[in-house]
Design a protein around this motif. Structure first.
Motif, short mmCIF file in Angstrom:
data_model
loop_
_atom_site.label_atom_id
_atom_site.label_comp_id
_atom_site.label_asym_id
_atom_site.label_seq_id
_atom_site.Cartn_x
_atom_site.Cartn_y
_atom_site.Cartn_z
N ARG A 157 39.69 40.62 39.01
CA ARG A 157 39.30 39.81 37.86
C ARG A 157 40.54 39.27 37.15
O ARG A 157 40.60 38.09 36.78
CB ARG A 157 38.45 40.61 36.88
CG ARG A 157 38.00 39.79 35.67
CD ARG A 157 37.25 40.63 34.66
NE ARG A 157 36.87 39.82 33.51
CZ ARG A 157 37.65 39.52 32.49
NH1 ARG A 157 38.91 39.97 32.46
NH2 ARG A 157 37.22 38.76 31.49
N MET A 185 42.30 36.24 38.62
CA MET A 185 41.66 34.93 38.49
C MET A 185 42.30 34.11 37.37
O MET A 185 41.93 32.96 37.16
CB MET A 185 40.17 35.09 38.22
CG MET A 185 39.37 35.66 39.38
SD MET A 185 39.52 34.69 40.91
CE MET A 185 40.73 35.66 41.84
N GLU A 202 40.54 31.65 34.71
CA GLU A 202 39.13 31.64 35.08
C GLU A 202 38.49 33.02 34.98
O GLU A 202 37.29 33.17 35.23
CB GLU A 202 38.96 31.11 36.51
CG GLU A 202 39.47 29.70 36.74
CD GLU A 202 38.65 28.66 35.97
OE1 GLU A 202 37.52 28.96 35.56
OE2 GLU A 202 39.16 27.54 35.78
N ARG A 203 39.25 34.03 34.61
CA ARG A 203 38.73 35.40 34.63
C ARG A 203 37.56 35.63 33.67
O ARG A 203 36.74 36.51 33.88
CB ARG A 203 39.84 36.41 34.36
CG ARG A 203 40.49 36.31 33.00
CD ARG A 203 41.58 37.36 32.82
NE ARG A 203 42.28 37.24 31.55
CZ ARG A 203 43.36 36.49 31.37
NH1 ARG A 203 43.86 35.80 32.38
NH2 ARG A 203 43.94 36.43 30.19
N VAL A 249 34.10 35.79 35.04
CA VAL A 249 33.77 36.90 35.94
C VAL A 249 33.55 38.17 35.13
O VAL A 249 34.38 38.51 34.28
CB VAL A 249 34.89 37.12 36.97
CG1 VAL A 249 34.54 38.28 37.91
CG2 VAL A 249 35.15 35.85 37.77
N LYS A 265 40.87 37.48 47.22
CA LYS A 265 41.19 36.65 46.05
C LYS A 265 41.00 35.18 46.36
O LYS A 265 40.49 34.41 45.53
CB LYS A 265 42.62 36.94 45.60
CG LYS A 265 43.17 35.98 44.54
CD LYS A 265 44.60 36.37 44.20
CE LYS A 265 45.23 35.39 43.21
NZ LYS A 265 45.58 34.09 43.86
N LEU A 314 37.35 34.20 46.15
CA LEU A 314 36.90 34.11 44.76
C LEU A 314 37.40 32.83 44.10
O LEU A 314 36.67 32.16 43.36
CB LEU A 314 37.40 35.32 43.97
CG LEU A 314 36.62 36.64 44.15
CD1 LEU A 314 37.27 37.72 43.30
CD2 LEU A 314 35.16 36.47 43.78
N GLU A 315 38.64 32.48 44.34
CA GLU A 315 39.20 31.26 43.76
C GLU A 315 38.43 30.04 44.22
O GLU A 315 38.15 29.12 43.43
CB GLU A 315 40.67 31.14 44.13
CG GLU A 315 41.58 32.12 43.39
CD GLU A 315 43.01 32.06 43.87
OE1 GLU A 315 43.91 32.43 43.09
OE2 GLU A 315 43.26 31.64 45.03
N LEU A 331 35.00 29.90 42.35
CA LEU A 331 35.13 29.48 40.96
C LEU A 331 35.50 28.01 40.86
O LEU A 331 35.02 27.30 39.96
CB LEU A 331 36.15 30.35 40.25
CG LEU A 331 35.77 31.84 40.11
CD1 LEU A 331 36.91 32.61 39.46
CD2 LEU A 331 34.49 32.01 39.33
N LYS A 332 36.31 27.54 41.76
CA LYS A 332 36.70 26.13 41.75
C LYS A 332 35.50 25.25 42.08
O LYS A 332 35.27 24.22 41.43
CB LYS A 332 37.82 25.89 42.76
CG LYS A 332 38.31 24.45 42.81
CD LYS A 332 39.45 24.29 43.81
CE LYS A 332 39.93 22.83 43.85
NZ LYS A 332 41.04 22.66 44.83
#
Length: 233
Positions: free
Chosen positions: A128, A131, A134-135, A138, A213, A216-217, A220-221
């Motif tokens: 988290r 990120m 952007e964390r 999450v 990671k 996840l990136e 989120l993008k």
């Protein structure tokens, strides 16, 4: 005189004809076509869902650069059961819909929390933070599948800001939604649930946080234009 008398009826007839034409020229008001309201409602619903559909299309289908996912994408995604019997550690019921609205990075294990469980919780926290800005989109979720007491040291660590949401749920009920990899146990994975309550990703057993990671990136993008930090009303 006789000529003027004969012209009067002609004038009356012309006036009557003009009035008749005027009356017939007025069209009755048009009534709404049956089903128009339903079509409008469907269009509104489609407009609301469009950003989510597009983001998943971009992530799953349109891949401008060659890449492969480290984690397993769940296709089709699995919706969070509305009747999932979630409870706090104090035994208070929690509605599953209250978890929607944020990306959930999820650990599943026994309350006793062995060394592997502690490792997953540590990875959850680190991922988290990795990120960056952007964390805040999450949240950390720990689902406990039994009645075992949580070790005090682990429980204290869960209160570190931002705290982990810790809930109990019977394993049998949870398995109707989430599942571990073949021959693996829940506590070996991390699970990702999207803001709509859809389970859509599972890491390999004993995940590598650096490789995960990147997944996840990308998520989120791809969802940045419709998902914002915090739960929206």
């Amino acid at each position: 005189m006789s000529g003027s008398k004969s012209s009067a009826p002609d004038a009356t007839d012309k006036l009557t004809e003009a009035v008749a034409l005027t009356v017939h020229a007025v069209e009755p008001p048009s009534l709404p076509k049956p089903g128009r309201g339903r079509i409008t409602l469907l269009l509104v619903l489609l407009a609301c869902a469009a950003p989510v559909i597009v983001s998943y299309f971009l992530y799953y289908v349109v891949r401008p650069e060659p890449r492969s996912n480290y984690a397993t994408l769940i296709q089709p995604t699995r919706s969070m059961p509305e009747a999932l019997p979630l409870k706090t550690l104090q035994g208070e019921p929690v509605a599953s819909k209250s978890l929607k609205g944020q990306w959930l990075l999820t650990v599943v294990s026994s309350g006793a929390c062995d060394a592997q469980c502690e490792t997953r919780l540590y990875q959850q926290r680190q991922l988290r933070e990795m990120m960056g800005r952007e964390r805040d989109r999450v949240e950390k979720l720990w689902l406990i599948t039994d009645d075992a007491a949580v070790p005090p040291a682990v429980l204290a660590a869960m209160q570190a800001q931002p705290p982990v949401t810790v809930l109990r749920v019977p394993a049998a009920d949870l398995q109707a939604w989430l599942s571990a990899g073949e021959g693996k146990a829940f506590h070996e994975h991390l699970f990702v649930i999207d803001p709509m309550g859809e389970w859509m990703m599972r890491t390999p057993a004993q995940p590598d946080p650096i490789r995960f990671k990147k997944d996840l990136e990308r998520l989120l993008k791809a969802s940045a234009f419709w998902d914002r930090a915090g739960r929206q009303p």
